[in-house]
Scaffold this motif. Structure first.
Motif, short mmCIF file in Angstrom:
data_model
loop_
_atom_site.label_atom_id
_atom_site.label_comp_id
_atom_site.label_asym_id
_atom_site.label_seq_id
_atom_site.Cartn_x
_atom_site.Cartn_y
_atom_site.Cartn_z
N GLU A 46 0.83 -1.12 -0.06
CA GLU A 46 -0.10 0.00 0.15
C GLU A 46 0.93 1.33 -0.23
O GLU A 46 0.56 2.15 -0.70
CB GLU A 46 -0.90 -0.03 1.32
N ALA A 50 0.88 4.09 -2.91
CA ALA A 50 0.74 5.57 -2.57
C ALA A 50 1.94 6.29 -3.13
O ALA A 50 1.54 7.61 -3.79
CB ALA A 50 0.37 5.77 -1.11
N ARG A 70 -12.00 1.84 -8.55
CA ARG A 70 -11.07 2.68 -8.50
C ARG A 70 -9.62 2.58 -8.85
O ARG A 70 -8.98 3.27 -9.01
CB ARG A 70 -11.08 3.46 -7.29
N PRO A 74 -5.43 5.61 -4.21
CA PRO A 74 -5.42 5.84 -2.59
C PRO A 74 -6.57 6.52 -2.37
O PRO A 74 -7.07 7.30 -3.22
CB PRO A 74 -3.83 6.09 -2.42
N VAL A 75 -6.65 6.56 -1.20
CA VAL A 75 -7.77 7.45 -0.48
C VAL A 75 -6.96 8.89 -0.68
O VAL A 75 -5.97 9.29 -0.55
CB VAL A 75 -7.78 7.13 1.17
N THR A 77 -6.35 12.16 0.69
CA THR A 77 -6.10 12.83 1.94
C THR A 77 -5.84 14.13 1.73
O THR A 77 -5.39 14.65 0.57
CB THR A 77 -5.08 12.12 3.07
N ARG A 80 -2.53 13.98 -0.22
CA ARG A 80 -2.55 13.50 -1.48
C ARG A 80 -3.20 14.59 -2.55
O ARG A 80 -2.67 14.71 -3.53
CB ARG A 80 -3.92 12.14 -1.74
N TYR A 94 -17.65 4.29 -11.34
CA TYR A 94 -17.42 4.09 -9.73
C TYR A 94 -18.81 3.82 -8.88
O TYR A 94 -19.02 3.31 -7.80
CB TYR A 94 -17.17 5.52 -8.98
N GLY A 100 -15.18 6.46 1.77
CA GLY A 100 -13.90 5.86 2.24
C GLY A 100 -12.67 6.21 1.41
O GLY A 100 -11.56 5.81 1.99
N TRP A 101 -12.80 6.80 0.31
CA TRP A 101 -11.70 7.19 -0.55
C TRP A 101 -11.75 8.57 -1.09
O TRP A 101 -10.73 8.94 -1.37
CB TRP A 101 -11.33 6.05 -1.67
N LEU A 102 -13.11 9.17 -1.33
CA LEU A 102 -13.01 10.18 -2.12
C LEU A 102 -14.41 11.26 -1.80
O LEU A 102 -15.26 10.64 -1.61
CB LEU A 102 -13.14 10.10 -3.60
#
Length: 120
Positions: A46, A50, A70, A74-75, A77, A80, A94, A100-102
């Motif tokens: 992971e 990232a 996706r 990655p999420v 954040t 990011r 999607y 949980g990610w966007l």
């Protein structure tokens, strides 16, 4: 190619690209700018995934995911977002599954348009 052209990052394995992304679609993107492909699902670690995403995302104006998920993205954040300063579009199929990610509202506040090509 002129610096003003957008750069597109296609998130897909070679198999997903061959099965689900038409050559016509890729050609349309190539007319508007450069297209790079990134196979995130093949990167199992992971942190490495990232880091590779952050590296590939430099200068990218649009993230385009192969259909149905996706594609290892990655999420999103604050860190990011800091890596994706030129990003204007996130597009893919999607099925409105962003939890949980966007955070779509956060993306919109940052000037990023989220395009979900789902039929639902």
């Amino acid at each position: 190619m002129a610096a003003s052209h957008p750069t597109f990052l296609l998130l897909a394995s070679d198999q997903a690209r061959d099965r689900m992304v038409t050559p016509t679609a890729v050609a349309a993107l190539e007319k508007a700018g450069t297209v790079a492909q990134l196979d995130l699902p093949s990167i199992k670690d992971e942190a490495a995934r990232a880091a590779r995403f952050a590296e590939a995302g430099q200068g990218v104006r649009a993230l385009v995911s192969a259909p149905w998920g996706r594609q290892g993205m990655p999420v999103f954040t604050p860190e990011r977002w800091a890596d994706l300063t030129l990003l204007k579009v996130i597009a893919g199929t999607y099925d409105n599954r962003f939890d949980g990610w966007l955070d779509v509202a956060d993306a919109n506040r940052r000037g990023v348009t989220v395009i979900d090509t789902s039929r639902s």
